[in-house]
Design a protein around this motif. Structure first.
Motif, PDB file in Angstrom:
ATOM      1  N   CYS A 195       0.805  -1.057  -0.003  1.00  0.00           N
ATOM      2  CA  CYS A 195      -0.045  -0.003  -0.004  1.00  0.00           C
ATOM      3  C   CYS A 195       0.709   1.133   0.132  1.00  0.00           C
ATOM      4  O   CYS A 195       0.396   2.267   0.472  1.00  0.00           O
ATOM      5  CB  CYS A 195      -0.938   0.105   1.109  1.00  0.00           C
ATOM      6  SG  CYS A 195      -0.137   0.244   2.706  1.00  0.00           S
ATOM      7  N   SER A 196       2.146   1.267  -0.636  1.00  0.00           N
ATOM      8  CA  SER A 196       3.063   2.244  -0.519  1.00  0.00           C
ATOM      9  C   SER A 196       3.951   2.370  -1.443  1.00  0.00           C
ATOM     10  O   SER A 196       4.099   1.469  -2.145  1.00  0.00           O
ATOM     11  CB  SER A 196       3.793   2.271   0.879  1.00  0.00           C
ATOM     12  OG  SER A 196       4.623   1.040   1.171  1.00  0.00           O
ATOM     13  N   GLY A 197       4.531   3.397  -1.655  1.00  0.00           N
ATOM     14  CA  GLY A 197       5.561   3.682  -2.785  1.00  0.00           C
ATOM     15  C   GLY A 197       6.447   5.078  -2.448  1.00  0.00           C
ATOM     16  O   GLY A 197       5.790   5.929  -2.172  1.00  0.00           O
ATOM     17  N   LEU A 198       7.496   5.206  -2.907  1.00  0.00           N
ATOM     18  CA  LEU A 198       8.192   6.613  -2.850  1.00  0.00           C
ATOM     19  C   LEU A 198       7.763   7.285  -4.130  1.00  0.00           C
ATOM     20  O   LEU A 198       7.894   6.717  -5.432  1.00  0.00           O
ATOM     21  CB  LEU A 198       9.568   6.222  -3.006  1.00  0.00           C
ATOM     22  CG  LEU A 198      10.328   5.912  -1.507  1.00  0.00           C
ATOM     23  CD1 LEU A 198      11.849   5.285  -1.654  1.00  0.00           C
ATOM     24  CD2 LEU A 198      10.390   7.049  -0.471  1.00  0.00           C
ATOM     25  N   ILE A 199       7.498   8.456  -4.109  1.00  0.00           N
ATOM     26  CA  ILE A 199       6.984   9.209  -4.975  1.00  0.00           C
ATOM     27  C   ILE A 199       7.903  10.420  -5.528  1.00  0.00           C
ATOM     28  O   ILE A 199       7.827  11.065  -6.445  1.00  0.00           O
ATOM     29  CB  ILE A 199       5.712   9.626  -5.202  1.00  0.00           C
ATOM     30  CG1 ILE A 199       5.364  10.688  -3.791  1.00  0.00           C
ATOM     31  CG2 ILE A 199       4.641   8.596  -5.181  1.00  0.00           C
ATOM     32  CD1 ILE A 199       4.089  11.204  -3.824  1.00  0.00           C
ATOM     33  N   SER A 200       8.828  10.670  -4.511  1.00  0.00           N
ATOM     34  CA  SER A 200      10.166  11.495  -4.885  1.00  0.00           C
ATOM     35  C   SER A 200      11.093  11.210  -3.666  1.00  0.00           C
ATOM     36  O   SER A 200      10.979  10.279  -2.910  1.00  0.00           O
ATOM     37  CB  SER A 200       9.489  12.968  -4.638  1.00  0.00           C
ATOM     38  OG  SER A 200       9.496  13.380  -3.070  1.00  0.00           O
ATOM     39  N   HIS A 201      12.130  11.860  -3.754  1.00  0.00           N
ATOM     40  CA  HIS A 201      13.213  11.994  -2.949  1.00  0.00           C
ATOM     41  C   HIS A 201      12.907  12.012  -1.263  1.00  0.00           C
ATOM     42  O   HIS A 201      13.794  11.954  -0.274  1.00  0.00           O
ATOM     43  CB  HIS A 201      14.431  12.613  -3.190  1.00  0.00           C
ATOM     44  CG  HIS A 201      14.160  14.395  -3.365  1.00  0.00           C
ATOM     45  ND1 HIS A 201      13.339  14.637  -4.370  1.00  0.00           N
ATOM     46  CD2 HIS A 201      14.704  15.181  -2.644  1.00  0.00           C
ATOM     47  CE1 HIS A 201      13.251  15.924  -4.068  1.00  0.00           C
ATOM     48  NE2 HIS A 201      14.107  16.229  -3.169  1.00  0.00           N
TER      49      HIS A 201
END
Length: 249
Positions: A195-201
């Motif tokens: 249910c997650s993920g990096l979308i920027s630094h």
């Protein structure tokens, strides 16, 4: 746009990501409002419904332009990704309905580490891991990426005690949270990685409202300590849609 160099780790603002086709309109709107274009998944015909559209079940981004895809959905993704000049590699085995024949692409790779049950890892991914001398951490949990929320090159969150016990042996900073409290369609519950993920630094996004999770305070403090902000993509309970896969800046 340019290729994201590493699997799941981002060092700029994501401009293109792969997401479950069942993403809610609110979640999609909030991602697009951040300038992120989306490639929506196609279902794996032999997988069970809850996970058949999850990106991390059939797709694994190796590095730069190289992406490994299950052969049963290869044509779809090759068509979608070729206009961005990706090299789409056909995986060794298709996704089937029963475990462990649906985990071969669900590898957790971040920084210098690769976590999976390596008895079942796709051969193309395993070759890449070995050729790049990544530290292999073998675990029993085959749905490894589903179970792990990647925060940075050395920091993760999981509710899986087996994964937690193994990764801390390698000095990985790992926050262990309680199981459950994440929806997964007709299953009992979902997982924090899905249910997650990096979308920027500096931004870690969640499908749903992370504040509704009973361990929110611990999660918030952990992510904040890594100089990252939490983004809730909707106001609903967290929903496991398979890991958001960032592929281009």
């Amino acid at each position: 746009m340019k290729f994201i160099k590493d699997s799941f780790i981002v060092n700029d603002y994501v401009k293109l990501a792969i997401v479950d086709k069942r993403i809610t309109p609110t979640m999609e709107k909030n991602l697009r409002a951040r300038g992120i274009d989306l490639i929506k998944t196609i279902g794996c015909k032999n997988s069970y419904d809850a996970i058949k559209f999850h990106p991390d079940i059939s797709i694994f981004k190796l590095n730069d332009e190289n992406i490994v895809v299950s052969p049963d959905v290869y044509d779809y993704y090759n068509d979608k990704l070729k206009k961005y000049n990706f090299n789409v590699i056909k995986g060794n085995l298709p996704i089937e309905s029963k475990y462990p024949n649906n985990i071969q692409y669900n590898v957790c790779l971040f920084g210098k580490y690769a976590i999976h049950n390596f008895d079942y890892t796709d051969k193309n991914i395993l070759k890449y891991i070995k050729e790049n001398n990544l530290t292999m951490i073998n675990v029993n949990q085959g749905y490894t990426k589903c179970s792990v929320c990647i925060v940075d090159e050395n920091s993760i969150i999981t509710s899986d005690e087996g994964i937690y016990k193994e990764v801390i042996k390698h000095n990985i900073d790992c926050l262990l949270i309680s199981k459950g409290n994440i929806d997964l369609f007709n299953m009992n519950y979902g997982f924090i990685g899905g249910c997650s993920g990096l979308i920027s630094h500096k931004e870690l996004a969640f499908y749903g409202n992370i504040k509704l999770h009973p361990d929110y305070d611990k999660i918030y403090d952990f992510v904040k300590s890594k100089n990252k902000e939490i983004i809730s993509l909707s106001d609903e309970k967290l929903l496991d849609l398979g890991s958001l896969i960032p592929i281009m800046y």
